[in-house]
Scaffold this motif. Structure first.
Motif, PDB file in Angstrom:
ATOM      1  N   MET B   1       0.842  -1.193   0.000  1.00  0.00           N
ATOM      2  CA  MET B   1       0.000   0.000   0.000  1.00  0.00           C
ATOM      3  C   MET B   1       0.884   1.252   0.000  1.00  0.00           C
ATOM      4  O   MET B   1       1.786   1.360   0.812  1.00  0.00           O
ATOM      5  N   PRO B   2       0.660   2.178  -0.928  1.00  0.00           N
ATOM      6  CA  PRO B   2       1.512   3.366  -0.976  1.00  0.00           C
ATOM      7  C   PRO B   2       1.288   4.245   0.249  1.00  0.00           C
ATOM      8  O   PRO B   2       0.259   4.146   0.916  1.00  0.00           O
ATOM      9  N   PRO B   3       2.260   5.128   0.544  1.00  0.00           N
ATOM     10  CA  PRO B   3       2.110   5.999   1.702  1.00  0.00           C
ATOM     11  C   PRO B   3       0.892   6.904   1.553  1.00  0.00           C
ATOM     12  O   PRO B   3       0.501   7.262   0.447  1.00  0.00           O
ATOM     13  N   VAL B   4       0.323   7.291   2.678  1.00  0.00           N
ATOM     14  CA  VAL B   4      -0.840   8.171   2.650  1.00  0.00           C
ATOM     15  C   VAL B   4      -0.434   9.557   2.191  1.00  0.00           C
ATOM     16  O   VAL B   4       0.508  10.134   2.699  1.00  0.00           O
ATOM     17  N   SER B   5      -1.117  10.065   1.174  1.00  0.00           N
ATOM     18  CA  SER B   5      -0.922  11.446   0.768  1.00  0.00           C
ATOM     19  C   SER B   5      -1.988  12.261   1.486  1.00  0.00           C
ATOM     20  O   SER B   5      -3.152  12.274   1.085  1.00  0.00           O
ATOM     21  N   ALA B   6      -1.563  12.936   2.504  1.00  0.00           N
ATOM     22  CA  ALA B   6      -2.432  13.428   3.577  1.00  0.00           C
ATOM     23  C   ALA B   6      -3.829  13.869   3.166  1.00  0.00           C
ATOM     24  O   ALA B   6      -4.811  13.266   3.565  1.00  0.00           O
ATOM     25  N   ASN B   7      -3.920  14.921   2.382  1.00  0.00           N
ATOM     26  CA  ASN B   7      -5.242  15.519   2.223  1.00  0.00           C
ATOM     27  C   ASN B   7      -5.955  15.109   0.949  1.00  0.00           C
ATOM     28  O   ASN B   7      -6.960  15.694   0.585  1.00  0.00           O
ATOM     29  N   GLU B   8      -5.430  14.117   0.258  1.00  0.00           N
ATOM     30  CA  GLU B   8      -6.036  13.762  -1.018  1.00  0.00           C
ATOM     31  C   GLU B   8      -6.973  12.564  -0.929  1.00  0.00           C
ATOM     32  O   GLU B   8      -7.701  12.281  -1.870  1.00  0.00           O
ATOM     33  N   LEU B   9      -6.929  11.867   0.164  1.00  0.00           N
ATOM     34  CA  LEU B   9      -7.787  10.694   0.312  1.00  0.00           C
ATOM     35  C   LEU B   9      -9.153  11.086   0.862  1.00  0.00           C
ATOM     36  O   LEU B   9      -9.283  12.034   1.623  1.00  0.00           O
ATOM     37  N   THR B  10     -10.156  10.317   0.466  1.00  0.00           N
ATOM     38  CA  THR B  10     -11.485  10.545   1.026  1.00  0.00           C
ATOM     39  C   THR B  10     -11.529  10.004   2.452  1.00  0.00           C
ATOM     40  O   THR B  10     -10.671   9.229   2.871  1.00  0.00           O
ATOM     41  N   ASP B  11     -12.565  10.405   3.156  1.00  0.00           N
ATOM     42  CA  ASP B  11     -12.727   9.893   4.512  1.00  0.00           C
ATOM     43  C   ASP B  11     -12.816   8.366   4.497  1.00  0.00           C
ATOM     44  O   ASP B  11     -12.248   7.688   5.355  1.00  0.00           O
ATOM     45  N   ALA B  12     -13.564   7.847   3.532  1.00  0.00           N
ATOM     46  CA  ALA B  12     -13.734   6.391   3.466  1.00  0.00           C
ATOM     47  C   ALA B  12     -12.389   5.693   3.275  1.00  0.00           C
ATOM     48  O   ALA B  12     -12.098   4.679   3.933  1.00  0.00           O
ATOM     49  N   GLU B  13     -11.561   6.233   2.385  1.00  0.00           N
ATOM     50  CA  GLU B  13     -10.246   5.625   2.155  1.00  0.00           C
ATOM     51  C   GLU B  13      -9.388   5.693   3.411  1.00  0.00           C
ATOM     52  O   GLU B  13      -8.651   4.756   3.742  1.00  0.00           O
ATOM     53  N   LEU B  14      -9.483   6.816   4.101  1.00  0.00           N
ATOM     54  CA  LEU B  14      -8.698   6.961   5.331  1.00  0.00           C
ATOM     55  C   LEU B  14      -9.162   5.972   6.398  1.00  0.00           C
ATOM     56  O   LEU B  14      -8.348   5.401   7.128  1.00  0.00           O
ATOM     57  N   ILE B  15     -10.467   5.771   6.494  1.00  0.00           N
ATOM     58  CA  ILE B  15     -10.982   4.819   7.499  1.00  0.00           C
ATOM     59  C   ILE B  15     -10.501   3.406   7.155  1.00  0.00           C
ATOM     60  O   ILE B  15     -10.072   2.646   8.037  1.00  0.00           O
ATOM     61  N   LEU B  16     -10.546   3.065   5.871  1.00  0.00           N
ATOM     62  CA  LEU B  16     -10.097   1.731   5.470  1.00  0.00           C
ATOM     63  C   LEU B  16      -8.625   1.536   5.814  1.00  0.00           C
ATOM     64  O   LEU B  16      -8.214   0.482   6.308  1.00  0.00           O
ATOM     65  N   ARG B  17      -7.828   2.544   5.533  1.00  0.00           N
ATOM     66  CA  ARG B  17      -6.397   2.440   5.841  1.00  0.00           C
ATOM     67  C   ARG B  17      -6.158   2.386   7.348  1.00  0.00           C
ATOM     68  O   ARG B  17      -5.266   1.677   7.824  1.00  0.00           O
ATOM     69  N   THR B  18      -6.958   3.159   8.070  1.00  0.00           N
ATOM     70  CA  THR B  18      -6.846   3.105   9.533  1.00  0.00           C
ATOM     71  C   THR B  18      -7.165   1.699  10.027  1.00  0.00           C
ATOM     72  O   THR B  18      -6.505   1.176  10.938  1.00  0.00           O
ATOM     73  N   GLY B  19      -8.159   1.091   9.413  1.00  0.00           N
ATOM     74  CA  GLY B  19      -8.510  -0.283   9.784  1.00  0.00           C
ATOM     75  C   GLY B  19      -7.374  -1.265   9.545  1.00  0.00           C
ATOM     76  O   GLY B  19      -7.277  -2.297  10.198  1.00  0.00           O
ATOM     77  N   ASP B  20      -6.495  -0.914   8.600  1.00  0.00           N
ATOM     78  CA  ASP B  20      -5.321  -1.752   8.336  1.00  0.00           C
ATOM     79  C   ASP B  20      -4.135  -1.361   9.214  1.00  0.00           C
ATOM     80  O   ASP B  20      -3.014  -1.825   8.990  1.00  0.00           O
ATOM     81  N   GLY B  21      -4.363  -0.451  10.143  1.00  0.00           N
ATOM     82  CA  GLY B  21      -3.293  -0.064  11.060  1.00  0.00           C
ATOM     83  C   GLY B  21      -2.422   1.068  10.569  1.00  0.00           C
ATOM     84  O   GLY B  21      -1.310   1.269  11.084  1.00  0.00           O
ATOM     85  N   ASP B  22      -2.889   1.827   9.587  1.00  0.00           N
ATOM     86  CA  ASP B  22      -2.093   2.926   9.036  1.00  0.00           C
ATOM     87  C   ASP B  22      -2.213   4.151   9.938  1.00  0.00           C
ATOM     88  O   ASP B  22      -3.218   4.855   9.950  1.00  0.00           O
ATOM     89  N   ARG B  23      -1.160   4.414  10.691  1.00  0.00           N
ATOM     90  CA  ARG B  23      -1.170   5.523  11.642  1.00  0.00           C
ATOM     91  C   ARG B  23      -1.288   6.878  10.938  1.00  0.00           C
ATOM     92  O   ARG B  23      -1.942   7.796  11.417  1.00  0.00           O
ATOM     93  N   GLY B  24      -0.633   7.002   9.777  1.00  0.00           N
ATOM     94  CA  GLY B  24      -0.699   8.274   9.043  1.00  0.00           C
ATOM     95  C   GLY B  24      -2.125   8.599   8.633  1.00  0.00           C
ATOM     96  O   GLY B  24      -2.562   9.751   8.736  1.00  0.00           O
ATOM     97  N   ALA B  25      -2.854   7.582   8.177  1.00  0.00           N
ATOM     98  CA  ALA B  25      -4.248   7.805   7.795  1.00  0.00           C
ATOM     99  C   ALA B  25      -5.070   8.236   9.013  1.00  0.00           C
ATOM    100  O   ALA B  25      -5.919   9.127   8.933  1.00  0.00           O
ATOM    101  N   PHE B  26      -4.796   7.600  10.130  1.00  0.00           N
ATOM    102  CA  PHE B  26      -5.509   7.945  11.354  1.00  0.00           C
ATOM    103  C   PHE B  26      -5.244   9.403  11.744  1.00  0.00           C
ATOM    104  O   PHE B  26      -6.146  10.138  12.161  1.00  0.00           O
ATOM    105  N   GLU B  27      -4.010   9.838  11.586  1.00  0.00           N
ATOM    106  CA  GLU B  27      -3.686  11.218  11.958  1.00  0.00           C
ATOM    107  C   GLU B  27      -4.370  12.225  11.036  1.00  0.00           C
ATOM    108  O   GLU B  27      -4.763  13.304  11.469  1.00  0.00           O
TER     109      GLU B  27
END
Lengths: 196, 184
Positions: B1-27
């Motif tokens: 999974m590529p690194p999170v590009s902070a403000n370009e992801l939708t909320d849904a994408e960020l939640i999914l990544r957070t569910g996978d343990g992605d701390r950056g998405a959570f932040e």
């Protein structure tokens, strides 16, 4: 007071766009202002890894979730608080340094939590700020674009170190820093002696 | 999974990544939603300290529950609102169980439909405000909540009146876009 939509956007918008923006206008009016965030919560935005000890009041709540969320420990700055020296419950501290006319001076601003009315209590520990002649005083300001914009109060000092209590009854997000200026009787120049 | 590009992801994408343990998405979620969560908690609990605790609990819940989010059931914003509302209700119930509380404070947990509607509007709008640039946000806040006229906003910010109007229009248009996307 609700702003007048026509004054905000003018009269020259296409009808469809005007209707779209007016919906947003109505939502803004209905929503009211966003809350001023406590500094601890806002802190993550700039310093996510700057974790400071949790105040005792928060410890129980954090213990309850600590096992479930290790990442919160890193993000934990958002509930950060600092008991500080004495009895002042600081939630954030900011250093100030002296300018060219007070090179050895320094200070620490301890920012307390905002009260329900919107007052941010401040405790400022001052070091090596020159004692002033009678009638002169120092004044602390919040700055906007680096310039003094909103006074947080005046004070004098009596020794090499002093502590003063001030107040900032403002929405802090509208400002970008703090300065202390020096005011001498009969002088129209009020130079900055301390800055963040 | 590529690194999170902070403000370009939708909320849904960020939640999914957070569910996978992605701390950056959570932040990123935290940055977007800390103010709406705090505002919702403050309105329902009426106490800044407890509201801060509720923010903490809400984001802990988001971290724990993110893997249960199903994007096919709806966008991320309403899911986050539901998680926050539940965490805050839990907090207000806990409060009502302490002997020093007054009985009417229990009603905070439920709230009439109009209060729920008002909370939802404030949540959406305050979330959308996070998408504005600092310049746009300043003109909106000063115009709507500081009681200043457009001329006074211009004077306060040290910019021409025409710039204030341009920024206000741009900010309202941006807010409209964000509010439409969020539920789209």
């Amino acid at each position: 007071m609700t702003p007048d939509f026509r004054e905000l956007v003018g009269d020259d918008l296409p009808e469809e766009e005007r209707a779209r923006l007016e919906q947003v206008h109505d939502l803004l009016v209905a929503a009211g202002p966003p809350p001023e965030l406590p500094p601890g919560i806002a802190e993550l935005e700039s310093e996510p890894e700057n974790v400071v000890p949790l105040p005792r009041r928060r410890a129980g709540a954090l213990l309850a979730i600590a096992a479930a969320i290790a990442v919160i420990a890193v993000v934990g700055g958002y509930v950060a608080g600092r008991a500080g020296n004495g009895q002042f419950p600081a939630v954030k501290s900011l250093p100030m340094h002296g300018t060219a006319i007070a090179q050895t001076a320094s200070a620490t601003i301890d920012l307390g939590d905002v009260d329900q009315s919107g007052n941010w209590p401040l405790r400022v520990e001052l070091r090596n700020l020159p004692r002033l002649p009678r009638g002169a005083y120092y004044e602390m300001y919040l700055t906007r674009h680096g310039k003094p914009a909103a006074s947080c109060g005046t004070f004098v000092t009596s020794g090499t170190s002093s502590t003063v209590r001030l107040n900032a009854p403002y929405s802090l997000r509208h400002y970008d820093g703090w300065v202390v200026t020096r005011h001498l009787p009969g002088s129209h120049r009020d130079p900055v002696v301390l800055t963040t | 999974m590529p690194p999170v590009s902070a403000n370009e992801l939708t909320d849904a994408e960020l939640i999914l990544r957070t569910g996978d343990g992605d701390r950056g998405a959570f932040e990123v979620l935290y940055r977007r939603y800390s103010r709406p969560v705090f505002g919702l908690a403050l309105r329902r609990l009426g106490d800044r300290g407890r509201a801060e605790d509720a923010v903490q609990e809400t984001f802990a819940s988001i971290w724990r529950a993110a893997r249960t989010y199903k994007p096919e059931r709806g966008p991320g914003g309403p899911w986050l609102y539901a998680v926050a509302r539940n965490a805050i209700v839990d907090r207000s119930r806990a409060r009502s169980e302490t002997p020093v509380e007054t009985p009417e404070e229990e009603s905070l947990a439920a709230g009439p439909p109009e209060e729920a509607e008002s909370n939802w509007i404030a949540w959406r709008v305050h979330r959308a405000l996070e998408e504005l640039s600092p310049n746009e946000r300043s003109v909106i806040e000063l115009a709507y909540w500081s009681g200043l006229s457009q001329s006074e906003v211009a004077e306060s910010l040290g910019i021409p009146l025409g710039t204030v109007k341009t920024r206000t229009r741009a900010a309202l248009a941006r807010l409209a876009d964000v509010l439409e996307e969020e539920l789209g």
